[in-house]
Design an enzyme around this catalytic site. Structure first.
Site, short mmCIF file in Angstrom:
data_model
loop_
_atom_site.label_atom_id
_atom_site.label_comp_id
_atom_site.label_asym_id
_atom_site.label_seq_id
_atom_site.Cartn_x
_atom_site.Cartn_y
_atom_site.Cartn_z
N ASP A 46 0.81 -1.21 0.00
CA ASP A 46 0.00 0.00 0.00
C ASP A 46 0.85 1.27 0.00
OD1 ASP A 46 -2.44 -1.39 0.08
OD2 ASP A 46 -2.32 -1.57 2.25
N TYR A 47 0.26 2.32 -0.50
CA TYR A 47 0.88 3.65 -0.57
C TYR A 47 1.44 4.07 0.79
CZ TYR A 47 1.00 8.73 -1.45
OH TYR A 47 1.38 10.04 -1.57
#
Length: 186
Positions: A40-41
């Site tokens: 994830d970011y």
């Protein structure tokens, strides 16, 4: 080709189309490699990239149950009940998770780099660290599992995938791995 990349916080696991956000293109210079899985970011750490579709499949297909190990800073202090619930598996909105390996750490791992930007500090809310090893990869699974036992995730760093480890790789750096060498197993 197999490449280990230490993904910094705030980087998308794609090479283009990011609406002004940072992407892998800023860091990975090798051509024709693609992420084997994603991170994830707002997560950091080990991301494997390869040009070998078969290898990517073995690393990411749930039927192969490749272990992924994370160090996780959580809000609160885990008790034995919370740790046991994680070990047995947690009911999420998309079903019961597989059991996970989890241990409470006595402190932040000494190999861990400072996050940029830092996690917000609050004097009245204690934090603690866990090491979790999963063999499935649902969307935001670690964050959802810790939240389900009352320990919201503040920082998430993946340290190993399928036995391939960061081993001192600094954020934003890459290392070419030998995909023919059997990685160590956790």
């Amino acid at each position: 080709m197999l490449i280990a990349f230490n993904k910094p916080f705030g980087v998308l696991c794609q090479f283009s189309g990011a609406d002004g956000r940072r992407t892998l293109a800023e860091f990975v210079r090798q051509k024709d490699v693609y992420p084997a899985g994603r991170l994830d970011y707002d997560s950091e750490g080990m991301l494997l990239l390869t040009d070998d579709g078969g290898l990517a499949h073995r690393l990411t297909d749930p039927k192969h149950k490749q272990p992924k190990t994370y160090v996780v800073q959580v809000e609160g202090m885990p008790d034995d009940d919370a740790l046991e619930r994680l070990r047995r598996g947690v009911m999420l909105n998309d079903g019961m998770t597989l059991p996970v390996g989890v241990e409470a750490l006595s402190s932040e791992p000494d190999w861990l780099w400072p996050r940029d930007p830092p996690v917000r500090f609050r004097k009245t809310v204690p934090t603690s660290w866990l090491r979790m090893t999963l063999r499935e990869g649902r969307n935001r699974q670690v964050r959802r599992m810790t939240a389900a036992v009352g320990l919201p995730t503040l920082r998430l760093v993946r340290e190993e995938v399928g036995g391939y480890a960061l081993d001192g790789l600094a954020p934003g750096e890459t290392r070419v791995l030998d995909a023919k060498v059997t990685p160590r197993r956790p």
